[in-house]
Design a protein around this motif. Structure first.
Motif, mmCIF file in Angstrom:
data_model
loop_
_atom_site.group_PDB
_atom_site.id
_atom_site.type_symbol
_atom_site.label_atom_id
_atom_site.label_comp_id
_atom_site.label_asym_id
_atom_site.label_seq_id
_atom_site.Cartn_x
_atom_site.Cartn_y
_atom_site.Cartn_z
ATOM 1 N N TYR A 239 46.595 41.573 38.592
ATOM 2 C CA TYR A 239 45.965 40.567 37.724
ATOM 3 C C TYR A 239 44.739 39.956 38.390
ATOM 4 O O TYR A 239 43.666 39.844 37.781
ATOM 5 N N LEU A 240 44.868 39.582 39.658
ATOM 6 C CA LEU A 240 43.758 38.943 40.369
ATOM 7 C C LEU A 240 42.586 39.901 40.568
ATOM 8 O O LEU A 240 41.424 39.531 40.373
ATOM 9 N N VAL A 241 42.877 41.128 40.949
ATOM 10 C CA VAL A 241 41.818 42.097 41.259
ATOM 11 C C VAL A 241 41.194 42.669 39.989
ATOM 12 O O VAL A 241 39.970 42.718 39.846
ATOM 13 N N ASP A 242 42.044 43.108 39.069
ATOM 14 C CA ASP A 242 41.542 43.816 37.887
ATOM 15 C C ASP A 242 41.031 42.884 36.805
ATOM 16 O O ASP A 242 40.232 43.308 35.959
ATOM 17 N N TYR A 243 41.476 41.632 36.823
ATOM 18 C CA TYR A 243 40.964 40.683 35.823
ATOM 19 C C TYR A 243 39.976 39.704 36.442
ATOM 20 O O TYR A 243 38.790 39.724 36.147
ATOM 21 N N TRP A 244 40.442 38.847 37.348
ATOM 22 C CA TRP A 244 39.588 37.754 37.821
ATOM 23 C C TRP A 244 38.386 38.235 38.614
ATOM 24 O O TRP A 244 37.270 37.725 38.443
ATOM 25 N N ALA B 63 41.232 30.878 39.217
ATOM 26 C CA ALA B 63 42.504 31.391 38.715
ATOM 27 C C ALA B 63 43.651 30.446 39.020
ATOM 28 O O ALA B 63 44.582 30.284 38.216
ATOM 29 N N ALA B 64 43.606 29.809 40.195
ATOM 30 C CA ALA B 64 44.685 28.898 40.584
ATOM 31 C C ALA B 64 44.720 27.646 39.722
ATOM 32 O O ALA B 64 45.791 27.078 39.475
ATOM 33 N N TRP B 65 43.546 27.195 39.279
ATOM 34 C CA TRP B 65 43.459 25.956 38.521
ATOM 35 C C TRP B 65 43.361 26.174 37.014
ATOM 36 O O TRP B 65 43.650 25.266 36.238
ATOM 37 N N GLY B 66 42.967 27.359 36.608
ATOM 38 C CA GLY B 66 42.785 27.620 35.185
ATOM 39 C C GLY B 66 44.094 27.748 34.421
ATOM 40 O O GLY B 66 44.132 27.536 33.213
ATOM 41 N N PHE B 67 45.158 28.104 35.139
ATOM 42 C CA PHE B 67 46.465 28.275 34.507
ATOM 43 C C PHE B 67 47.491 27.395 35.218
ATOM 44 O O PHE B 67 47.247 26.899 36.318
ATOM 45 N N SER B 68 48.628 27.231 34.585
ATOM 46 C CA SER B 68 49.642 26.325 35.124
ATOM 47 C C SER B 68 50.533 27.031 36.140
ATOM 48 O O SER B 68 50.546 28.264 36.256
ATOM 49 N N MET C 79 35.284 32.682 44.342
ATOM 50 C CA MET C 79 35.231 31.648 43.321
ATOM 51 C C MET C 79 36.236 31.936 42.210
ATOM 52 O O MET C 79 36.927 31.030 41.718
ATOM 53 N N GLY C 80 36.341 33.199 41.833
ATOM 54 C CA GLY C 80 37.293 33.571 40.792
ATOM 55 C C GLY C 80 38.729 33.286 41.185
ATOM 56 O O GLY C 80 39.540 32.852 40.360
ATOM 57 N N ARG C 81 39.054 33.501 42.465
ATOM 58 C CA ARG C 81 40.422 33.219 42.927
ATOM 59 C C ARG C 81 40.723 31.714 42.872
ATOM 60 O O ARG C 81 41.833 31.312 42.534
ATOM 61 N N VAL C 82 39.722 30.908 43.204
ATOM 62 C CA VAL C 82 39.919 29.453 43.115
ATOM 63 C C VAL C 82 40.128 29.053 41.661
ATOM 64 O O VAL C 82 41.039 28.278 41.331
#
Length: 336
Positions: free
Chosen positions: A225-230, A200-205, A195-198
């Motif tokens: 960024y994806l692993v350590d943050y999202w 991440a794709a839409w939350g930013f430009s 869910m976080g990966r999805v």
């Protein structure tokens, strides 16, 4: 120690027809209510957000100055502090939790404001993302009470494309075998990460990723960024809570009630409060053209996009330049 209060609402009849037993609304206040009770700001939370996540816009010298205003931050139903799948006993625990609407949220917030504090006028309702949807709902549901609204990064009605994105987030989470139809004993971590990966794709430009702006946050690579943050952000949430709030967002529509009976343009035209509507210029969840349409039907609205490469998250309070811009525009708006 918890830094918030609980307002007990008793048994609440929801729009869905279900009754939420022993409902609670978690809230925090900042500042002091003046004798005239006319210095009130209501600042609802957003998808997965807590009252503490709104504090970037609150403080001495800021637009929401507790030395001037009495600021009430009600936590959205489903966020884990107010009534949610994670804290509600049987028969509404976990996946049994009933559907709650934006209208339900605002109606209960109105009950808190009026019954707990005796407030009859609100100087400003402000909110980001699903908090912005609640802000629009306040203006439509209680036009005689609300003097100003400032929704940013959110629309008065969730459009079909955003619904598809939200459904995609839900589907990603529920694909985890550990989901167990919402009756898990441990959080479905693979589903939460998906869910976080999805998001991440839409939350930013697109520009945010192309220009590697996440490096400004201390992440050297996209994978880091994806692993350590999202992943870590979504691991901190309860899966059923997230789905409850997404379902609330999917049905977001200020006209979906007995006041307006689905007449969206009538609901918009009934928002007589002064309105400052600030979409993110590159927001993929709630694109600015949707707000442009909405403000055309609002009698006292200003349409002012946030020019940013941070997409939807221009309004999350993490990017200093965007945060300062929003704060400054709100300060000016409060003086008009």
């Amino acid at each position: 120690m918890k830094d918030y209060e609980l307002y007990e609402l008793g048994d609440v009849a929801l729009q869905s027809g279900d009754t939420l037993l022993n409902a609670i609304l978690a809230y925090k206040t900042y500042g002091t209510l003046n004798a005239a009770k006319n210095n009130v700001v209501v600042y609802p939370t957003w998808f997965a957000g807590l009252h503490t996540d709104n504090e970037w816009l609150i403080g001495p010298g800021k637009a929401l100055d507790p030395e001037k205003y009495f600021i009430i931050v009600p936590n959205m139903l489903g966020n884990g502090l107010s009534s949610s799948p994670s804290n509600t006993p049987p028969p509404y625990q976990q996946a049994h939790f009933p559907h709650v609407s934006i209208y339900d949220n605002v109606r209960l917030q109105h009950q808190l404001v009026t019954e707990k504090f005796g407030i009859t006028k609100i100087a400003l309702v402000v909110g980001w993302s699903l908090g912005a949807v609640q802000t629009f709902q306040w203006g439509a549901s209680y036009p005689d009470m609300v003097e100003r609204i400032a929704p940013f990064g959110g629309t008065a009605k969730t459009r079909p494309h955003a619904k598809v994105v939200f459904e995609g987030m839900i589907a990603a989470l529920q694909a985890d075998a550990a989901w167990q139809d919402g009756y898990y004993n441990e959080q479905p971590k693979a589903g939460l990460a998906a869910m976080g990966r999805v998001y991440a794709a839409w939350g930013f430009s697109q520009a945010y990723y192309l220009e590697q702006l996440y490096q400004q946050e201390g992440y050297n690579t996209l994978e880091e960024y994806l692993v350590d943050y999202w992943d870590q952000v979504f691991f901190s949430f309860d899966a059923n809570n997230l789905i409850t709030m997404l379902r609330t967002g999917i049905t977001g529509d200020i006209s979906a009630n007995s006041i307006y009976n689905g007449n969206f343009e009538l609901a918009l035209s009934s928002i007589t409060a002064k309105a400052l509507v600030m979409p993110g210029s590159t927001d993929l969840f709630f694109p600015p053209q949707d707000n442009a349409y909405e403000t055309q039907h609002m009698p006292n609205a200003i349409f002012l996009p946030i020019e940013s490469k941070w997409g939807h998250c221009a309004g999350i309070g993490q990017h200093e330049q965007d945060s300062e811009w929003i704060d400054e525009r709100l300060k000016r708006f409060m003086l008009e």
